[in-house]
Write a protein that holds these residues in place. Sequence first.
Motif, PDB file in Angstrom:
ATOM      1  N   ALA A  66       0.838  -1.198   0.000  1.00 31.95           N
ATOM      2  CA  ALA A  66       0.000   0.000   0.000  1.00 31.95           C
ATOM      3  C   ALA A  66       0.879   1.257   0.000  1.00 31.95           C
ATOM      4  CB  ALA A  66      -0.925  -0.003   1.226  1.00 31.95           C
ATOM      5  N   GLY A  67       1.945   1.243   0.794  1.00 29.65           N
ATOM      6  CA  GLY A  67       2.875   2.369   0.808  1.00 29.65           C
ATOM      7  C   GLY A  67       3.544   2.557  -0.545  1.00 29.65           C
ATOM      8  N   CYS A  68       3.940   1.465  -1.180  1.00 26.54           N
ATOM      9  CA  CYS A  68       4.539   1.537  -2.526  1.00 26.54           C
ATOM     10  C   CYS A  68       3.555   2.131  -3.522  1.00 26.54           C
ATOM     11  CB  CYS A  68       4.994   0.157  -2.994  1.00 26.54           C
ATOM     12  SG  CYS A  68       6.470  -0.445  -2.156  1.00 26.54           S
ATOM     13  N   TYR A  69       2.302   1.703  -3.439  1.00 30.37           N
ATOM     14  CA  TYR A  69       1.289   2.232  -4.350  1.00 30.37           C
ATOM     15  C   TYR A  69       1.123   3.739  -4.143  1.00 30.37           C
ATOM     16  CZ  TYR A  69      -3.072   3.114  -6.732  1.00 30.37           C
ATOM     17  OH  TYR A  69      -4.025   3.640  -7.564  1.00 30.37           O
ATOM     18  N   ALA A 128       7.106  -0.811   7.663  1.00 26.70           N
ATOM     19  CA  ALA A 128       6.919  -1.218   6.269  1.00 26.70           C
ATOM     20  C   ALA A 128       6.526  -0.026   5.401  1.00 26.70           C
ATOM     21  CB  ALA A 128       5.851  -2.309   6.175  1.00 26.70           C
ATOM     22  N   VAL A 129       5.727   0.860   5.960  1.00 27.45           N
ATOM     23  CA  VAL A 129       5.306   2.053   5.214  1.00 27.45           C
ATOM     24  C   VAL A 129       6.485   3.016   5.083  1.00 27.45           C
ATOM     25  CG1 VAL A 129       3.716   4.020   5.143  1.00 27.45           C
ATOM     26  CG2 VAL A 129       2.915   1.776   5.949  1.00 27.45           C
ATOM     27  N   THR A 130       7.218   3.228   6.164  1.00 28.75           N
ATOM     28  CA  THR A 130       8.377   4.131   6.073  1.00 28.75           C
ATOM     29  C   THR A 130       9.397   3.599   5.076  1.00 28.75           C
ATOM     30  OG1 THR A 130       9.477   3.147   7.999  1.00 28.75           O
ATOM     31  CG2 THR A 130       8.110   5.070   8.405  1.00 28.75           C
ATOM     32  N   GLU A 131       9.564   2.293   5.009  1.00 32.17           N
ATOM     33  CA  GLU A 131      10.491   1.708   4.032  1.00 32.17           C
ATOM     34  C   GLU A 131      10.022   1.992   2.610  1.00 32.17           C
ATOM     35  OE1 GLU A 131      12.244  -2.596   2.535  1.00 32.17           O
ATOM     36  OE2 GLU A 131      11.168  -2.515   4.433  1.00 32.17           O
TER      37      GLU A 131
END
Length: 192
Positions: A66-69, A128-131
Amino acid sequence: MTKPLAKPKSLKAQITRTSLVLAAAALLSERGPEAVTYRKVAEWAGAASSSVGYYFDSVTDLLYEAGCYNIELWIARAEKVAQTADAMDEAECRERVVSLLMDACLPDDTVTMSAHYAQLIASAEAPAVTEAYRKGREALDAAVDRILVRASVNLTPAVVVALVDGGAVKAISEGYEVRDIVRSLLEAAINR
């Protein structure tokens, strides 16, 4: 961090998996990482809760995707603005640089500013989002740098992002219009 599962083979499976990522990305953007649960993602995607567990090893994997998207959306927006700047001559780009930088760095009108910045701050609780955001930062900064170079503005993307994000948080926390505060900060830095 574990790697996300391989993309499903059938078209139906690909559609289901994509809908889960889109739902998680929307939840992340609107409500922050703590809102991304199997049950909530399934509800938003119109899928069974078990399907989330089938396609993702953990909420962490889902948050990463989701973060990548989300960062890819921000990069695409900034790239589009950089392409607009590339098509201008230096004088026109310099004249419009503040608006271009704001368009590249701030969320568009479909996103609530306070929700955008709240989820950015809350991402500190979801590694995971910060990454994902950290990995996308280079491409985002490259687009901002293209605008700065085309306009012959001697600022770095890091300074621009600090001014934009700092100004946005100041405006939100003090009840001002975000774009007005950010515009004044960028103009001051550029005209200095």
